[in-house]
Design an enzyme around this catalytic site. Structure first.
Site, PDB file in Angstrom:
ATOM      1  N   PRO A  24       0.828  -1.243  -0.216  1.00 20.39           N
ATOM      2  CA  PRO A  24      -0.012   0.115  -0.151  1.00 20.39           C
ATOM      3  C   PRO A  24       0.883   1.356   0.145  1.00 20.39           C
ATOM      4  O   PRO A  24       0.345   2.187  -0.474  1.00 20.39           O
ATOM      5  CB  PRO A  24      -0.700  -0.155   1.184  1.00 20.39           C
ATOM      6  CG  PRO A  24      -0.016  -1.019   2.031  1.00 20.39           C
ATOM      7  CD  PRO A  24       0.604  -2.111   1.143  1.00 20.39           C
ATOM      8  N   GLN A  25       1.815   1.320   0.487  1.00 27.29           N
ATOM      9  CA  GLN A  25       2.807   2.459   0.748  1.00 27.29           C
ATOM     10  C   GLN A  25       3.288   2.957  -0.673  1.00 27.29           C
ATOM     11  O   GLN A  25       3.649   4.159  -0.858  1.00 27.29           O
ATOM     12  CB  GLN A  25       4.143   2.276   1.860  1.00 27.29           C
ATOM     13  CG  GLN A  25       3.572   2.206   3.139  1.00 27.29           C
ATOM     14  CD  GLN A  25       3.442   0.622   3.232  1.00 27.29           C
ATOM     15  OE1 GLN A  25       3.297  -0.316   2.423  1.00 27.29           O
ATOM     16  NE2 GLN A  25       3.541   0.346   4.686  1.00 27.29           N
ATOM     17  N   HIS A  26       3.340   2.009  -1.539  1.00 20.26           N
ATOM     18  CA  HIS A  26       4.355   2.258  -2.757  1.00 20.26           C
ATOM     19  C   HIS A  26       3.268   2.000  -4.051  1.00 20.26           C
ATOM     20  O   HIS A  26       3.795   1.872  -5.245  1.00 20.26           O
ATOM     21  CB  HIS A  26       5.516   1.411  -3.128  1.00 20.26           C
ATOM     22  CG  HIS A  26       6.456   1.565  -1.633  1.00 20.26           C
ATOM     23  ND1 HIS A  26       7.114   2.614  -1.489  1.00 20.26           N
ATOM     24  CD2 HIS A  26       6.792   0.692  -0.754  1.00 20.26           C
ATOM     25  CE1 HIS A  26       7.855   2.643  -0.450  1.00 20.26           C
ATOM     26  NE2 HIS A  26       7.636   1.362   0.140  1.00 20.26           N
ATOM     27  N   SER A  27       1.953   1.832  -3.965  1.00 21.95           N
ATOM     28  CA  SER A  27       1.188   1.649  -5.005  1.00 21.95           C
ATOM     29  C   SER A  27       0.181   2.413  -5.098  1.00 21.95           C
ATOM     30  O   SER A  27      -1.065   2.202  -5.934  1.00 21.95           O
ATOM     31  CB  SER A  27       0.590   0.049  -4.766  1.00 21.95           C
ATOM     32  OG  SER A  27       1.739  -0.859  -4.596  1.00 21.95           O
ATOM     33  N   LYS A  71       4.213   1.973 -12.507  1.00 25.64           N
ATOM     34  CA  LYS A  71       5.243   1.016 -12.529  1.00 25.64           C
ATOM     35  C   LYS A  71       4.829  -0.120 -13.159  1.00 25.64           C
ATOM     36  O   LYS A  71       6.008  -0.832 -13.780  1.00 25.64           O
ATOM     37  CB  LYS A  71       5.419   0.497 -10.829  1.00 25.64           C
ATOM     38  CG  LYS A  71       6.006   1.712 -10.119  1.00 25.64           C
ATOM     39  CD  LYS A  71       6.048   1.284  -8.697  1.00 25.64           C
ATOM     40  CE  LYS A  71       4.882   0.775  -7.880  1.00 25.64           C
ATOM     41  NZ  LYS A  71       4.062   1.927  -7.669  1.00 25.64           N
TER      42      LYS A  71
END
Length: 325
Positions: A24-27, A71
């Protein structure tokens, strides 16, 4: 706000998006937050060619630009010229022309909807696919022109549903070209929750092909369903027969309905001999769907008739619905 006397030629490249297991932190896909700031330009490329051209345009621009690279798209292949070239900011691109529904897809969603084209065509749905490429500035005129042609709008947006960019697109369309709409606008986003870390949950989090195809089909058939639902609410039905070009609805309270009954502005023909209500789809659809019947192939007509029969089955029960002839 400085009367064009100042410049901030700054580009911030950032990675966004879910689908590759980054947790969740990087998406996250917060481009709608950035687009909310006046003067800040926001770019969301969907392919290698546009990514290079948009980046060059962003670098040469005198305003600050947030360059959002998904990404999941970093590993895709595509033809990219060696020489320098620009893709203009604020200019969208129609990837496929269509007549039935306008689909605006942002970032990764462009590739997902392109994978749906064959399935949509098999269901008799001609979709016009638009890649906005940049969200601020946004090519609203391209979307308006498309919706004026198709009458339907579906937006695929990976940002959170509350105050999403897709919601802003649909609100503009509802304000500017409302009279052209044949169905309510629709936005497909992930649910309002953090991006799951578990691969199976993350796969369910994003709009997928099945969801897109189902939403497109519902928008395409919207007028049919609304018309039948309104008709059914007014009369006591004993039988519905669905055929490729007409639907015959047998009623009990025939004497209560005038021979010139008009529902939702659509003409209904009444056969006084067998006390059936009979209406041809060409009249049922005279504005929204008649051209589809003039142009569509037999497979598309069969699919439409089948969907109407399923609807009739839900209303009066399977045993009361005659088979398609």
């Amino acid at each position: 706000m400085y009367g064009d006397q100042g410049a901030t030629p700054l580009v911030i490249r950032t990675m966004i998006g879910a689908g590759i297991g980054c947790g969740p932190q990087h998406s996250q896909s917060p481009y709608s937050i950035f687009a909310n700031i006046p003067g800040l330009k926001v770019v969301t490329p969907s392919n290698p060619y546009d990514a290079k051209g948009l980046l060059i345009s962003s670098i040469r621009d005198n305003d600050p630009v947030i360059f959002c690279e998904h990404k999941a798209l970093l590993g895709i292949d595509g033809e990219v010229p060696d020489e320098s070239y620009e893709v203009p900011l604020g200019k969208g691109k129609i990837l496929k022309e269509g007549d039935d529904i306008s689909i605006v897809a942002i970032g990764q969603m462009v590739g997902v909807v392109q994978n749906c084209i064959k399935s949509l065509e098999e269901k008799g749905i001609s979709a016009e696919i638009i890649d906005p490429r940049s969200l601020s500035p946004f090519d609203d005129e391209m979307v308006y022109d498309s919706v004026e042609k198709t009458g339907r709008l579906l937006v695929l947006d990976e940002s959170n549903p509350v105050c999403s960019f897709g919601s802003w697109i649909t609100s503009m369309v509802s304000e500017e070209v409302f009279s052209s709409l044949k169905a309510p606008t629709k936005v497909l986003t992930p649910p309002h929750c953090p991006v799951p870390a578990a691969p199976n949950l993350e796969a369910a989090y994003l709009p997928d092909m099945d969801t897109i195809i189902s939403a497109s089909e519902n928008l395409k058939n919207y007028n049919t369903f609304i018309f039948l639902n309104d008709l059914i609410s007014k009369i006591d039905i004993t039988d519905i027969k669905v055929m490729p070009k007409k639907v015959i609805i047998k009623i009990k309270n025939y004497n209560d309905i005038a021979s010139s009954e008009n529902i939702l502005g659509k003409e209904i023909l009444i056969d006084k001999t067998n006390k059936d209500i009979e209406f041809e789809l060409a009249k049922l659809y005279k504005e929204a769907e008649s051209e589809m019947y003039n142009q569509a192939d037999e497979k598309a007509k069969e699919i439409l008739a089948s969907s109407m029969q399923r609807f009739a089955s839900e209303v009066v029960g399977e045993s009361s619905v005659s088979s398609i002839e």
